[in-house]
Design a protein around this motif. Structure first.
Motif, PDB file in Angstrom:
ATOM      1  N   ASN A  52       1.854 -17.701 -18.921  1.00  9.58           N
ATOM      2  CA  ASN A  52       1.034 -16.750 -18.193  1.00  9.58           C
ATOM      3  C   ASN A  52      -0.416 -17.222 -18.144  1.00  9.58           C
ATOM      4  OD1 ASN A  52       0.184 -16.163 -20.807  1.00  9.58           O
ATOM      5  ND2 ASN A  52       0.021 -13.973 -20.403  1.00  9.58           N
ATOM      6  N   TRP A  53      -1.275 -16.433 -17.534  1.00 10.30           N
ATOM      7  CA  TRP A  53      -2.640 -16.870 -17.256  1.00 10.30           C
ATOM      8  C   TRP A  53      -3.428 -17.183 -18.530  1.00 10.30           C
ATOM      9  CZ3 TRP A  53      -6.934 -14.308 -19.056  1.00 10.30           C
ATOM     10  CH2 TRP A  53      -6.700 -13.038 -19.619  1.00 10.30           C
ATOM     11  N   SER A  54      -3.161 -16.448 -19.594  1.00  7.00           N
ATOM     12  CA  SER A  54      -3.941 -16.633 -20.818  1.00  7.00           C
ATOM     13  C   SER A  54      -3.305 -17.626 -21.782  1.00  7.00           C
ATOM     14  CB  SER A  54      -4.101 -15.297 -21.537  1.00  7.00           C
ATOM     15  OG  SER A  54      -2.843 -14.855 -22.047  1.00  7.00           O
ATOM     16  N   GLY A  55      -2.044 -17.956 -21.531  1.00  8.66           N
ATOM     17  CA  GLY A  55      -1.326 -18.808 -22.476  1.00  8.66           C
ATOM     18  C   GLY A  55      -0.632 -18.027 -23.561  1.00  8.66           C
ATOM     19  N   GLY A  56      -0.729 -16.707 -23.503  1.00 11.97           N
ATOM     20  CA  GLY A  56      -0.167 -15.894 -24.564  1.00 11.97           C
ATOM     21  C   GLY A  56       1.306 -15.586 -24.421  1.00 11.97           C
ATOM     22  N   ARG A  57       1.866 -15.896 -23.272  1.00  5.37           N
ATOM     23  CA  ARG A  57       3.282 -15.642 -23.045  1.00  5.37           C
ATOM     24  C   ARG A  57       3.929 -16.860 -22.416  1.00  5.37           C
ATOM     25  NH1 ARG A  57       4.931 -10.036 -20.495  1.00  5.37           N
ATOM     26  NH2 ARG A  57       4.150  -9.469 -22.546  1.00  5.37           N
ATOM     27  N   THR A  58       5.032 -17.265 -23.002  1.00  8.87           N
ATOM     28  CA  THR A  58       5.751 -18.433 -22.496  1.00  8.87           C
ATOM     29  C   THR A  58       7.249 -18.157 -22.433  1.00  8.87           C
ATOM     30  OG1 THR A  58       5.938 -19.366 -24.728  1.00  8.87           O
ATOM     31  CG2 THR A  58       4.053 -20.082 -23.401  1.00  8.87           C
ATOM     32  N   TYR A  59       7.905 -18.850 -21.539  1.00 14.36           N
ATOM     33  CA  TYR A  59       9.358 -18.806 -21.439  1.00 14.36           C
ATOM     34  C   TYR A  59       9.866 -20.246 -21.336  1.00 14.36           C
ATOM     35  CZ  TYR A  59       9.963 -13.781 -20.694  1.00 14.36           C
ATOM     36  OH  TYR A  59      10.016 -12.421 -20.858  1.00 14.36           O
ATOM     37  N   TYR A  60      11.089 -20.455 -21.850  1.00  8.76           N
ATOM     38  CA  TYR A  60      11.690 -21.787 -21.805  1.00  8.76           C
ATOM     39  C   TYR A  60      13.152 -21.688 -21.381  1.00  8.76           C
ATOM     40  CZ  TYR A  60       7.654 -23.235 -24.538  1.00  8.76           C
ATOM     41  OH  TYR A  60       6.370 -23.479 -24.969  1.00  8.76           O
ATOM     42  N   ALA A  61      13.600 -22.706 -20.687  1.00  9.75           N
ATOM     43  CA  ALA A  61      15.024 -22.840 -20.446  1.00  9.75           C
ATOM     44  C   ALA A  61      15.722 -23.110 -21.773  1.00  9.75           C
ATOM     45  CB  ALA A  61      15.286 -23.981 -19.469  1.00  9.75           C
ATOM     46  N   ASP A  62      16.936 -22.630 -21.906  1.00  7.71           N
ATOM     47  CA  ASP A  62      17.677 -22.825 -23.156  1.00  7.71           C
ATOM     48  C   ASP A  62      17.828 -24.311 -23.485  1.00  7.71           C
ATOM     49  OD1 ASP A  62      19.952 -20.010 -22.692  1.00  7.71           O
ATOM     50  OD2 ASP A  62      17.933 -20.123 -23.546  1.00  7.71           O
ATOM     51  N   SER A  63      17.937 -25.127 -22.462  1.00 10.20           N
ATOM     52  CA  SER A  63      18.182 -26.553 -22.675  1.00 10.20           C
ATOM     53  C   SER A  63      17.000 -27.283 -23.302  1.00 10.20           C
ATOM     54  CB  SER A  63      18.546 -27.221 -21.346  1.00 10.20           C
ATOM     55  OG  SER A  63      17.504 -27.058 -20.405  1.00 10.20           O
ATOM     56  N   VAL A  64      15.806 -26.696 -23.243  1.00  6.33           N
ATOM     57  CA  VAL A  64      14.625 -27.370 -23.783  1.00  6.33           C
ATOM     58  C   VAL A  64      13.981 -26.586 -24.922  1.00  6.33           C
ATOM     59  CG1 VAL A  64      14.195 -28.370 -21.512  1.00  6.33           C
ATOM     60  CG2 VAL A  64      12.900 -26.343 -22.226  1.00  6.33           C
ATOM     61  N   LYS A  65      14.480 -25.403 -25.196  1.00  5.27           N
ATOM     62  CA  LYS A  65      13.886 -24.556 -26.225  1.00  5.27           C
ATOM     63  C   LYS A  65      13.903 -25.280 -27.566  1.00  5.27           C
ATOM     64  CE  LYS A  65      14.778 -20.397 -25.197  1.00  5.27           C
ATOM     65  NZ  LYS A  65      15.461 -19.090 -25.012  1.00  5.27           N
ATOM     66  N   GLY A  66      12.761 -25.279 -28.243  1.00  4.98           N
ATOM     67  CA  GLY A  66      12.649 -25.941 -29.533  1.00  4.98           C
ATOM     68  C   GLY A  66      12.250 -27.399 -29.430  1.00  4.98           C
ATOM     69  N   ARG A  67      12.303 -27.964 -28.230  1.00  8.20           N
ATOM     70  CA  ARG A  67      11.926 -29.365 -28.038  1.00  8.20           C
ATOM     71  C   ARG A  67      10.675 -29.510 -27.163  1.00  8.20           C
ATOM     72  NH1 ARG A  67      15.170 -32.681 -25.261  1.00  8.20           N
ATOM     73  NH2 ARG A  67      16.074 -31.025 -23.969  1.00  8.20           N
ATOM     74  N   PHE A  68      10.524 -28.636 -26.193  1.00  7.34           N
ATOM     75  CA  PHE A  68       9.395 -28.695 -25.269  1.00  7.34           C
ATOM     76  C   PHE A  68       8.420 -27.557 -25.565  1.00  7.34           C
ATOM     77  CE2 PHE A  68      11.650 -30.844 -21.396  1.00  7.34           C
ATOM     78  CZ  PHE A  68      12.106 -31.849 -22.239  1.00  7.34           C
ATOM     79  N   THR A  69       7.128 -27.817 -25.311  1.00  8.11           N
ATOM     80  CA  THR A  69       6.101 -26.800 -25.478  1.00  8.11           C
ATOM     81  C   THR A  69       5.167 -26.821 -24.268  1.00  8.11           C
ATOM     82  OG1 THR A  69       6.157 -27.051 -27.889  1.00  8.11           O
ATOM     83  CG2 THR A  69       4.260 -25.924 -26.933  1.00  8.11           C
TER      84      THR A  69
END
Length: 127
Positions: A52-69
């Motif tokens: 989001n605009w502030s960086g306070g909320r993020t979402y990830y695809a399951d395939s990259v969760k825990g590996r990508f930021t």
């Protein structure tokens, strides 16, 4: 109008890391939600991560969760994608996109028509 330019792609061995950057033009960067998407050869484009605009909320695809930021620096008009523990299946052209209306959850659905897109940067992961 927002212009997006991705960089940081390249060839890396499986297990390695890369950091992608997406530099945005325009003075209203901080008002945009941002997303990273990718398209592998012969496949449809898919959602990777959103912020989001502030960086306070993020979402990830399951395939990259825990590996990508995903992160952003509004002072530098830049959004980043840190990719660790890369796998050959991560090979794709990676695109960043911006939208002034959608939230991160909507972007994560993968089929939202983002307002602005970059031209992409190629990531190749060798086995």
């Amino acid at each position: 109008q927002v212009q997006l330019v991705e960089s940081g792609g390249g060839l890396v061995q499986a297990g390695g890391s890369l950091r992608l950057s997406c530099a945005a033009s325009g003075r209203t960067f901080s008002s945009y939600a941002m997303g990273w998407f990718r398209q592998a050869p012969g496949k449809q484009r898919e959602f990777v991560a959103s912020i989001n605009w502030s960086g306070g909320r993020t979402y990830y695809a399951d395939s990259v969760k825990g590996r990508f930021t995903i992160s952003r620096d509004n002072a530098k008009n830049t959004v980043y994608l840190q990719m660790n523990s890369l796998k050959p299946e991560d090979t794709a052209v990676y695109y960043c996109a911006a939208d002034s209306k959608a939230g991160t959850a909507v972007i994560a659905q993968g089929d939202y028509d983002m307002e602005y897109w970059g031209k992409g940067t190629l990531v190749t992961v060798s086995s």
